[in-house]
Design a protein around this motif. Structure first.
Motif, mmCIF file in Angstrom:
data_model
loop_
_atom_site.group_PDB
_atom_site.id
_atom_site.type_symbol
_atom_site.label_atom_id
_atom_site.label_comp_id
_atom_site.label_asym_id
_atom_site.label_seq_id
_atom_site.Cartn_x
_atom_site.Cartn_y
_atom_site.Cartn_z
ATOM 1 N N LEU A 236 3.977 -6.404 7.173
ATOM 2 C CA LEU A 236 3.624 -7.590 6.394
ATOM 3 C C LEU A 236 3.206 -8.735 7.306
ATOM 4 C CD1 LEU A 236 3.462 -8.810 3.570
ATOM 5 C CD2 LEU A 236 5.845 -9.536 3.814
ATOM 6 N N GLN A 237 3.862 -8.859 8.442
ATOM 7 C CA GLN A 237 3.503 -9.901 9.408
ATOM 8 C C GLN A 237 2.082 -9.700 9.916
ATOM 9 O OE1 GLN A 237 6.070 -10.089 12.860
ATOM 10 N NE2 GLN A 237 4.591 -11.296 14.023
ATOM 11 N N ILE A 238 1.755 -8.466 10.260
ATOM 12 C CA ILE A 238 0.410 -8.164 10.761
ATOM 13 C C ILE A 238 -0.644 -8.488 9.706
ATOM 14 C CG2 ILE A 238 -1.135 -6.270 11.416
ATOM 15 C CD1 ILE A 238 1.288 -4.979 12.824
ATOM 16 N N ILE A 239 -0.373 -8.120 8.454
ATOM 17 C CA ILE A 239 -1.334 -8.387 7.374
ATOM 18 C C ILE A 239 -1.495 -9.890 7.161
ATOM 19 C CG2 ILE A 239 -1.750 -8.141 4.895
ATOM 20 C CD1 ILE A 239 -0.309 -5.413 5.080
ATOM 21 N N ASN A 240 -0.380 -10.628 7.170
ATOM 22 C CA ASN A 240 -0.446 -12.076 6.944
ATOM 23 C C ASN A 240 -1.185 -12.808 8.055
ATOM 24 O OD1 ASN A 240 0.925 -12.050 4.486
ATOM 25 N ND2 ASN A 240 2.939 -12.281 5.434
ATOM 26 N N GLU A 241 -1.207 -12.220 9.248
ATOM 27 C CA GLU A 241 -1.869 -12.870 10.389
ATOM 28 C C GLU A 241 -3.361 -12.550 10.471
ATOM 29 O OE1 GLU A 241 0.415 -11.547 13.707
ATOM 30 O OE2 GLU A 241 2.046 -12.997 13.386
ATOM 31 N N ILE A 242 -3.833 -11.657 9.605
ATOM 32 C CA ILE A 242 -5.234 -11.238 9.668
ATOM 33 C C ILE A 242 -6.201 -12.411 9.533
ATOM 34 C CG2 ILE A 242 -7.033 -9.971 8.410
ATOM 35 C CD1 ILE A 242 -4.987 -7.751 7.939
ATOM 36 N N PRO A 243 -6.056 -13.286 8.534
ATOM 37 C CA PRO A 243 -7.035 -14.378 8.398
ATOM 38 C C PRO A 243 -7.116 -15.281 9.622
ATOM 39 C CG PRO A 243 -5.744 -14.143 6.385
ATOM 40 C CD PRO A 243 -5.078 -13.294 7.425
ATOM 41 N N ALA A 244 -5.953 -15.593 10.195
ATOM 42 C CA ALA A 244 -5.938 -16.474 11.377
ATOM 43 C C ALA A 244 -6.572 -15.789 12.576
ATOM 44 C CB ALA A 244 -4.507 -16.890 11.704
ATOM 45 N N ASN A 245 -6.331 -14.495 12.716
ATOM 46 C CA ASN A 245 -6.911 -13.743 13.837
ATOM 47 C C ASN A 245 -8.373 -13.387 13.593
ATOM 48 O OD1 ASN A 245 -4.408 -13.754 15.087
ATOM 49 N ND2 ASN A 245 -3.796 -11.782 14.205
ATOM 50 N N ASN A 246 -8.774 -13.412 12.330
ATOM 51 C CA ASN A 246 -10.132 -13.043 11.937
ATOM 52 C C ASN A 246 -10.496 -11.635 12.399
ATOM 53 O OD1 ASN A 246 -12.504 -13.705 10.528
ATOM 54 N ND2 ASN A 246 -13.565 -14.248 12.438
ATOM 55 N N LYS A 247 -9.494 -10.759 12.389
ATOM 56 C CA LYS A 247 -9.710 -9.362 12.758
ATOM 57 C C LYS A 247 -9.248 -8.489 11.597
ATOM 58 C CE LYS A 247 -9.382 -9.891 17.786
ATOM 59 N NZ LYS A 247 -8.679 -9.474 19.020
ATOM 60 N N TYR A 248 -10.216 -8.063 10.820
ATOM 61 C CA TYR A 248 -9.913 -7.299 9.620
ATOM 62 C C TYR A 248 -9.924 -5.795 9.918
ATOM 63 C CZ TYR A 248 -10.796 -11.776 7.375
ATOM 64 O OH TYR A 248 -10.742 -13.100 7.018
ATOM 65 N N PHE A 249 -9.260 -5.059 9.059
ATOM 66 C CA PHE A 249 -9.191 -3.609 9.235
ATOM 67 C C PHE A 249 -10.164 -2.918 8.290
ATOM 68 C CE2 PHE A 249 -5.012 -5.083 10.659
ATOM 69 C CZ PHE A 249 -4.935 -4.452 11.892
ATOM 70 N N ASP A 250 -10.815 -1.879 8.816
ATOM 71 C CA ASP A 250 -11.695 -1.072 7.968
ATOM 72 C C ASP A 250 -10.889 -0.186 7.030
ATOM 73 O OD1 ASP A 250 -14.457 -1.630 9.116
ATOM 74 O OD2 ASP A 250 -13.392 -1.020 10.924
ATOM 75 N N ILE A 251 -9.777 0.365 7.549
ATOM 76 C CA ILE A 251 -8.964 1.305 6.785
ATOM 77 C C ILE A 251 -7.491 0.952 6.946
ATOM 78 C CG2 ILE A 251 -8.430 3.743 6.382
ATOM 79 C CD1 ILE A 251 -10.980 4.433 8.009
#
Length: 351
Positions: free
Chosen positions: A49-64
């Motif tokens: 959940l932490q990794i997912i919540n940090e996605i917008p700030a990191n601007n590194k999205y996952f394809d899968i």
């Protein structure tokens, strides 16, 4: 091309490590590159959940995203249905990520209803049932991953669609479309709802037999959003006055004479907004909308029309440098159809 970014949320270390090994073996066998995938893994619900919540700030999205459902083995408070919370949060953060379940418990009586709900809403796009893993082995894994990658690669365009939508929404939050506070919120929300509907339709387009119907609806939604934006808080009198003033310039841009009625309509609203070259694309989107909603034997709507519509609305609202279209260029083949020519024209304008 960029690496395929994969996120695995799995609380069983042995299963998690085996999954990563399988991915590397697949990459080595099919792409001759064991590092073809960029893999991130989490062994607990809280870490995932932490990794997912940090996605917008990191601007590194996952394809899968591969999600286990039962996290009771993580030793950090994970529950039997925690994976569903991760799936819902991932979809909120990035609706373009291809979400898969990798679980053997989802068929349980307490989990099945939620699984069916998320699958029905289009959040879960693929299911890898661990119950079949031992029987199928590496072939089972390869077959599943091949299907997933095919979908991910065929839908690369969705990333540019979605990023352009995000830029549009960010810009709308910086402007006012009406002096009245509630009218302003209503107009902005109408555009945002249109964009959400467009993305949902495109994510699920392969489920429909008649894609032309979906494409026509998408054209309508983009056009409706453009009309709302161009009209803003202008009165009918102001729209007629401005459209009359801009008419000759727009006529020269499109190479024809626009026929206005005495009343305010879509084309008057679009022409009233600008006499610059952007109006050439606004006029074309209006023409596509008209042909989409009124039967025309000489008009066949094509996928490139959708990409054109996305870029047209983006060009009106966003800054040129913020507009994404790299994946759209894959559709600029030697095909000399009208839709491809229009797409080339607006991409050249945006460069």
């Amino acid at each position: 091309m960029d690496k395929i970014r994969i996120f695995i949320a799995e609380d069983n270390k042995e299963v998690r490590d085996q999954f990563k090994d399988n991915l590397e073996d697949f990459a080595k066998n099919y792409y001759n590159d064991p590092n073809y995938f960029s893999i991130t893994a989490a062994g607990s619900f809280t870490k995932a959940l932490q990794i997912i919540n940090e996605i917008p700030a990191n601007n590194k999205y996952f394809d899968i995203f591969f999600a286990d459902i039962d996290f009771t083995e993580d030793g950090k408070g994970g529950k039997a249905d925690s994976g569903y919370l991760l799936i819902e949060r991932m979809f909120e953060v990035c609706p373009i990520t291809f979400i898969c379940t990798h679980s053997g418990q989802f068929r349980g009586i307490e989990l099945w209803k939620k699984y069916e709900e998320l699958k029905g809403k289009g959040l879960i796009l693929h299911t890898m049932d661990k119950a079949h893993k031992d029987a199928g082995g590496s072939e089972w894994f390869s077959d599943n991953l091949t299907k997933i990658l095919k979908n991910v690669k065929e839908n690369r365009f969705l990333w540019d669609i979605w990023l352009n939508h995000k830029n549009i929404i960010n810009k709308l939050n910086q402007v006012r479309l009406d002096e009245d506070q509630f009218e302003n919120i209503s107009k902005i929300n109408s555009i945002i709802n249109n964009l959400d509907s467009i993305l949902t339709l495109l994510r699920n387009k392969d489920k429909f037999n008649e894609k032309a119907i979906i494409y026509r609806l998408i054209i309508y939604l983009y056009h409706n959003s453009l009309e709302i934006f161009c009209q803003g808080s202008l009165t009918d009198e102001e729209i007629i006055k401005r459209s009359n003033k801009n008419k000759n310039s727009v006529d020269n841009l499109i190479g024809r004479h626009i026929q206005f009625t005495d009343k305010v309509n879509s084309i008057r609203i679009i022409v009233s907004f600008s006499k610059e070259r952007i109006s050439q694309f606004g006029f074309k989107l209006n023409d596509l909308r008209n042909k989409s909603i009124h039967p025309n034997e000489n008009f066949n709507i094509e996928f490139e029309n959708i990409l054109f519509a996305n870029l047209t609305l983006s060009a009106y609202i966003s800054k040129k440098e913020d507009i994404k279209f790299n994946s759209f260029e894959n559709y600029l083949s030697n095909n000399q159809s009208r839709s491809v020519k229009d797409l080339k024209l607006i991409i050249n304008y945006l460069r």
